[in-house]
Write a protein that holds these residues in place. Structure first.
Motif, short mmCIF file in Angstrom:
data_model
loop_
_atom_site.label_atom_id
_atom_site.label_comp_id
_atom_site.label_asym_id
_atom_site.label_seq_id
_atom_site.Cartn_x
_atom_site.Cartn_y
_atom_site.Cartn_z
N VAL A 115 -46.05 -45.72 -21.83
CA VAL A 115 -46.48 -44.40 -21.35
C VAL A 115 -46.13 -44.23 -19.87
O VAL A 115 -45.66 -43.17 -19.45
CB VAL A 115 -47.99 -44.21 -21.57
N GLY A 116 -46.33 -45.28 -19.08
CA GLY A 116 -46.04 -45.19 -17.65
C GLY A 116 -44.58 -44.95 -17.37
O GLY A 116 -44.21 -44.03 -16.62
N THR A 117 -43.72 -45.76 -17.96
CA THR A 117 -42.29 -45.58 -17.71
C THR A 117 -41.77 -44.30 -18.35
O THR A 117 -40.86 -43.66 -17.83
CB THR A 117 -41.49 -46.79 -18.25
N GLY A 118 -42.36 -43.90 -19.48
CA GLY A 118 -41.95 -42.65 -20.10
C GLY A 118 -42.22 -41.44 -19.24
O GLY A 118 -41.49 -40.43 -19.31
N SER A 119 -43.24 -41.51 -18.40
CA SER A 119 -43.55 -40.41 -17.49
C SER A 119 -42.55 -40.31 -16.36
O SER A 119 -42.53 -39.32 -15.63
CB SER A 119 -44.96 -40.60 -16.91
N MET A 120 -41.74 -41.35 -16.18
CA MET A 120 -40.67 -41.31 -15.18
C MET A 120 -39.32 -41.49 -15.85
O MET A 120 -38.40 -42.08 -15.27
CB MET A 120 -40.89 -42.42 -14.15
N ALA A 121 -39.21 -41.00 -17.06
CA ALA A 121 -37.96 -41.13 -17.80
C ALA A 121 -36.97 -40.07 -17.34
O ALA A 121 -37.16 -39.41 -16.31
CB ALA A 121 -38.25 -41.02 -19.30
N LEU A 122 -35.94 -39.86 -18.12
CA LEU A 122 -34.86 -38.97 -17.69
C LEU A 122 -35.27 -37.51 -17.65
O LEU A 122 -34.60 -36.70 -17.02
CB LEU A 122 -33.66 -39.17 -18.61
N ALA A 123 -36.39 -37.15 -18.30
CA ALA A 123 -36.90 -35.78 -18.14
C ALA A 123 -37.35 -35.56 -16.70
O ALA A 123 -37.28 -34.44 -16.17
CB ALA A 123 -38.06 -35.53 -19.10
N PHE A 124 -37.84 -36.60 -16.05
CA PHE A 124 -38.18 -36.55 -14.62
C PHE A 124 -36.92 -36.26 -13.80
O PHE A 124 -36.93 -35.44 -12.87
CB PHE A 124 -38.80 -37.89 -14.23
N VAL A 125 -35.81 -36.90 -14.16
CA VAL A 125 -34.54 -36.64 -13.47
C VAL A 125 -34.14 -35.19 -13.65
O VAL A 125 -33.73 -34.51 -12.70
CB VAL A 125 -33.45 -37.58 -14.01
N ALA A 126 -34.25 -34.68 -14.88
CA ALA A 126 -33.88 -33.29 -15.15
C ALA A 126 -34.76 -32.32 -14.37
O ALA A 126 -34.29 -31.28 -13.90
CB ALA A 126 -33.97 -33.01 -16.65
N THR A 127 -36.05 -32.65 -14.21
CA THR A 127 -36.96 -31.79 -13.46
C THR A 127 -36.57 -31.75 -11.99
O THR A 127 -36.54 -30.67 -11.36
CB THR A 127 -38.41 -32.30 -13.61
N ILE A 128 -36.28 -32.91 -11.40
CA ILE A 128 -35.90 -32.96 -9.99
C ILE A 128 -34.62 -32.17 -9.73
O ILE A 128 -34.55 -31.34 -8.82
CB ILE A 128 -35.71 -34.43 -9.53
N THR A 129 -33.60 -32.42 -10.54
CA THR A 129 -32.33 -31.75 -10.30
C THR A 129 -32.42 -30.25 -10.59
O THR A 129 -31.80 -29.44 -9.90
CB THR A 129 -31.22 -32.36 -11.17
N GLY A 130 -33.22 -29.87 -11.59
CA GLY A 130 -33.36 -28.46 -11.92
C GLY A 130 -34.08 -27.67 -10.84
O GLY A 130 -33.76 -26.51 -10.59
N ARG A 131 -35.05 -28.30 -10.16
CA ARG A 131 -35.82 -27.59 -9.13
C ARG A 131 -35.16 -27.62 -7.75
O ARG A 131 -35.22 -26.65 -7.01
CB ARG A 131 -37.21 -28.22 -9.00
N TRP A 132 -34.53 -28.73 -7.40
CA TRP A 132 -34.11 -28.95 -6.03
C TRP A 132 -32.62 -28.75 -5.78
O TRP A 132 -32.19 -28.69 -4.62
CB TRP A 132 -34.51 -30.36 -5.59
N PHE A 133 -31.81 -28.65 -6.84
CA PHE A 133 -30.36 -28.56 -6.64
C PHE A 133 -29.77 -27.41 -7.45
O PHE A 133 -30.10 -27.23 -8.61
CB PHE A 133 -29.69 -29.88 -7.06
N VAL A 134 -28.89 -26.66 -6.78
CA VAL A 134 -28.01 -25.71 -7.46
C VAL A 134 -26.61 -26.30 -7.51
O VAL A 134 -25.99 -26.37 -8.56
CB VAL A 134 -28.03 -24.35 -6.75
#
Length: 429
Positions: free
Chosen positions: A111-130
């Motif tokens: 559960v812990g590592t799943g909360s920082m899985a690749l969906a976390f990467v998609a969230t960061i790039t989607g919010r902070w980068f164009v």
């Protein structure tokens, strides 16, 4: 005063470090399989089942974590996830039966590592980068490989020189040490600082916290599952997980040990995969910004399948040049599939792309979980892993075909009006 460095790069750097912290425990299963088997007498299939639960929860948690980040913020979710990783890893030193292994190694860390899985990467790039989204996706994805690179040789050395308990405690401490960085430096939205995302021209207000994270995640799955693109992406990514985390990541060291190779040597080879994966994933991100992601995925999967079909002939009691070539090639291809898959989820599913990618990533981990258990069973029944390598190679070639089928229909297939963005009712077409 004009900023010389956009804060998006600081957020990406902190996310990179957090992902490294989470990667440490995910690197340990292949190092600990034989020590646990020797101390407790548990069959490899039993230990592999705990790994499978870890991999499964690692994937299934991802879409809910992406929705929770929209509800409570990235910082709170990631800090809590790192604490779970540290707790699960630390408690393993007290376990006495396989049920406790499943609880600590499987559930808490999964559960812990799943909360920082690749969906976390998609969230960061989607919010902070164009601009540079593909490149940054590749760099953050490579963080997991970097964690593997840093931890695997160290863990193998600790297991051989001390015990597997020492290795578990080191991983627990490493995950815990990242928490202060997350709390101090990670921010949720560029608008929190009054700035547009990197490459953007306008400040985009942060959306109001969306209630019902579970409802939102399940709604995204319901709507995405009505599209052909989702099933093609999920099917290919399930095979991706089976051929990386599930099979090679979990069973490469035991398979090499079966051929007389020292575990520290095999661990170093697996770490080299992580080293080359950094270059391969960053290069894949660069390519994703420039070429059709469907063609990239087809090529990655086909080359991976061919290399797995050759692998059984490459094992020996020492490292041969042919094995080094395999490690180089497989490392470059390891998670090169992630940047184009993230890009396609964004293309097909718009603003809900991060949550939908969480479900696509869940299929990745389901495939990994099935492969981890199946390979352990194959080894127990047949005495070697050869059948597992051959089946995985053929499946990877099949994944190439699934990816190329996406060429028959390009562009968005999922439309959400501004009023519907982020809500479960967005309709596919």
């Amino acid at each position: 005063m004009r900023r010389l460095i956009h804060p998006a790069w600081l957020v990406a750097a902190v996310a990179f470090v957090a992902l490294i912290g989470a990667a440490g425990f995910r690197a340990t299963p292949s190092v600990l399989i034989h020590p646990l088997h020797e101390e407790f007498g548990w069959p490899l299939a039993t230990i592999s089942a705990a790994v499978s639960i870890n991999l499964l929860l690692f994937g299934v948690t991802a879409p809910f974590a992406a929705a929770l980040m929209d509800r409570f913020g990235i910082r709170q979710v990631v800090a809590t996830a790192l604490l779970l990783v540290s707790l699960g890893s630390g408690l393993t030193v007290f376990m006495r039966n396989s049920a406790e292994l499943i609880l600590c190694w499987g559930v808490l860390v999964g559960v812990g590592t799943g909360s920082m899985a690749l969906a976390f990467v998609a969230t960061i790039t989607g919010r902070w980068f164009v601009k540079r989204r593909g490149l940054v996706t590749g760099v953050l994805t490579a963080a997991g490989a970097t964690g593997q690179l840093v931890f695997l040789p160290l863990l193998a050395y600790l297991v051989e020189g001390s015990s597997w308990r020492t290795a578990s405690l080191v991983v627990a401490g490493a995950a815990l040490a990242v928490v202060p960085l997350v709390l101090w430096f990670l921010r949720d939205h560029p608008s929190d600082l009054g700035l547009p995302p990197y490459g953007g021209t306008e400040v985009v207000p942060a959306p109001a916290p969306a209630g019902g994270a579970a409802r939102r995640a399940l709604g995204a799955l319901r709507d995405a599952s009505r599209t052909r693109a989702f099933w093609l992406l999920a099917g290919g990514f399930a095979i991706c997980g089976a051929t990386t985390n599930g099979l090679v990541g979990t069973h490469f060291i035991p398979a090499a040990h079966d051929h007389g190779m020292a575990e520290t040597t095999a661990a170093s080879l697996l770490a080299l995969i992580g080293l080359f994966d950094i270059a391969g994933t960053i290069a894949s991100g660069w390519l994703t910004d420039r070429f059709d992601s469907r063609l990239l995925l087809g090529g990655y999967y086909a080359l991976r399948g061919g290399s797995l079909l050759l692998l059984p002939a490459l094992f020996g009691d020492s490292v041969r040049p042919s094995m080094v070539v395999f490690i180089l090639f497989y490392g470059l291809d390891w998670v090169a599939t992630v940047p184009p898959t993230v890009a396609l989820c964004r293309e097909y599913f718009g603003d809900r792309g991060a949550v939908v990618f969480g479900w696509v990533f869940a299929s990745h981990q389901i495939g990994a979980a099935v492969a981890a258990s199946a390979a352990g069973l194959v080894r127990d029944q047949l005495g070697n892993y050869n059948l597992a390598w051959y089946v995985a190679g053929l499946l990877a070639i099949g994944a190439a075909g699934l990816s190329l089928l996406l060429l028959r229909r390009r562009g968005a297939v999922f439309v959400a009006t501004p009023a519907m963005a982020g809500l479960p009712g967005s309709a596919p077409r």
